[in-house]
Design an enzyme around this catalytic site. Structure first.
Site, PDB file in Angstrom:
ATOM      1  NE  ARG A  30      -3.843  -1.987   2.516  1.00  0.00           N
ATOM      2  CZ  ARG A  30      -4.838  -2.019   3.387  1.00  0.00           C
ATOM      3  NH1 ARG A  30      -4.963  -1.054   4.280  1.00  0.00           N
ATOM      4  NH2 ARG A  30      -5.700  -3.004   3.376  1.00  0.00           N
ATOM      5  CB  THR A  31       0.941   4.229  -2.150  1.00  0.00           C
ATOM      6  OG1 THR A  31       1.331   3.402  -3.243  1.00  0.00           O
ATOM      7  CG2 THR A  31       1.739   5.525  -2.196  1.00  0.00           C
ATOM      8  CG  LEU A  32       1.686   3.474   4.085  1.00  0.00           C
ATOM      9  CD1 LEU A  32       2.399   3.138   5.382  1.00  0.00           C
ATOM     10  CD2 LEU A  32       0.191   3.252   4.231  1.00  0.00           C
ATOM     11  CG  PHE A  37      -1.298   9.216  -2.732  1.00  0.00           C
ATOM     12  CD1 PHE A  37      -1.455  10.279  -1.858  1.00  0.00           C
ATOM     13  CD2 PHE A  37      -1.282   7.934  -2.213  1.00  0.00           C
ATOM     14  CE1 PHE A  37      -1.583  10.075  -0.493  1.00  0.00           C
ATOM     15  CE2 PHE A  37      -1.405   7.718  -0.854  1.00  0.00           C
ATOM     16  CZ  PHE A  37      -1.565   8.790   0.012  1.00  0.00           C
ATOM     17  CG  ASP A  91      -0.705   4.937  -5.885  1.00  0.00           C
ATOM     18  OD1 ASP A  91      -0.244   3.817  -5.592  1.00  0.00           O
ATOM     19  OD2 ASP A  91      -1.015   5.784  -5.031  1.00  0.00           O
TER      20      ASP A  91
END
Length: 246
Positions: free
Chosen positions: A23-25, A130, A82
């Protein structure tokens, strides 16, 4: 098994499970503004090819405009990984649609609606993508242009922009756009906007692609640069008259 950190250059950027999902935080490698407008025969999109690692222009060959199916172009600002995930979603969607073999294909309106739901769904999971996306295309003689934000906000218009383009390019578009613009006039307007962004946006680079789509098909240009002039007095002393500046 407990959640484990997936190390990919930094232990703060993403987390995953033993299955390897991530997951892109925080956005790490990002692209800046995408511009789009309708013209007499179709829709045209433009973006530079920079990929910024934080404030460093790390990558200079990032293609941020892609063709989706037969009728649609997609441009993306924001996190590049993303955007790659979104392209994977769309590849699966196009393949699934083709499997029906009903002589119909997804158009830009369907792609726009799909992306709106995807972005809103991911936002509700507190796992957003994002990106800000520009969707343009032509199907059955109908031109379509829309934008989707990272939390699912969306709209359609005759001209759209993401990022700094919303503030710096759209005023120019509002002043100079007209419905029966030729392709050459549309390119001239977009290049004027790209030049303003190049001067004012530190993340922009002088390497651009322009893509057009009409009823006959789509074309994405080879990268090219614009002629610039950096001798303006405001550039030589940008803090003159700014109280409290260095």
């Amino acid at each position: 098994m407990e959640w484990a950190t997936v190390f990919s250059g930094s232990n703060e950027g993403s987390v995953g499970t033993e299955r390897g999902s991530e997951r892109t935080l925080n956005p790490y490698v990002t692209g800046t503004s995408v511009l789009g407008l309708k013209y007499k025969d179709g829709v045209i999109l433009a973006a530079d090819m920079g990929g910024s690692y934080g404030s460093t222009l790390r990558y200079k060959n990032v293609e941020r405009i892609k063709s989706i199916g037969k009728h649609t172009l997609l441009g993306a600002s924001g996190e590049v990984s993303d955007f790659q995930e979104i392209l994977r979603y769309l590849d699966e969607l196009i393949i699934y649609d083709n499997m029906w073999d009903d002589e119909n294909s997804l158009g830009p309106k369907e792609v726009h609606n799909y992306l709106t739901r995807v972005m809103y769904n991911r936002r509700n999971k507190f796992d957003p993508l994002f990106n800000s996306l520009v969707v343009g295309g032509v199907k059955n003689g109908q031109k379509y242009l829309g934008m989707v934000g990272m939390i699912g906000t969306h709209y359609e218009d005759n001209h759209v922009a993401t990022g700094f383009g919303n503030h710096l390019a759209r005023p120019l578009m509002r002043a100079e756009w007209h419905e029966d613009m030729s392709f050459e006039e549309a390119v001239k307007l977009l290049e004027k906007c790209l030049l303003v962004l190049l001067y004012r946006d530190r993340s922009a680079i002088n390497k651009f692609q322009i893509a057009k789509i009409t009823e006959e098909g789509m074309t994405i240009s080879e990268p090219y640069a614009l002629k610039t002039f950096w001798g303006f007095l405001a550039f030589q002393n940008p803090t003159k008259g700014a109280e409290g500046s260095w």
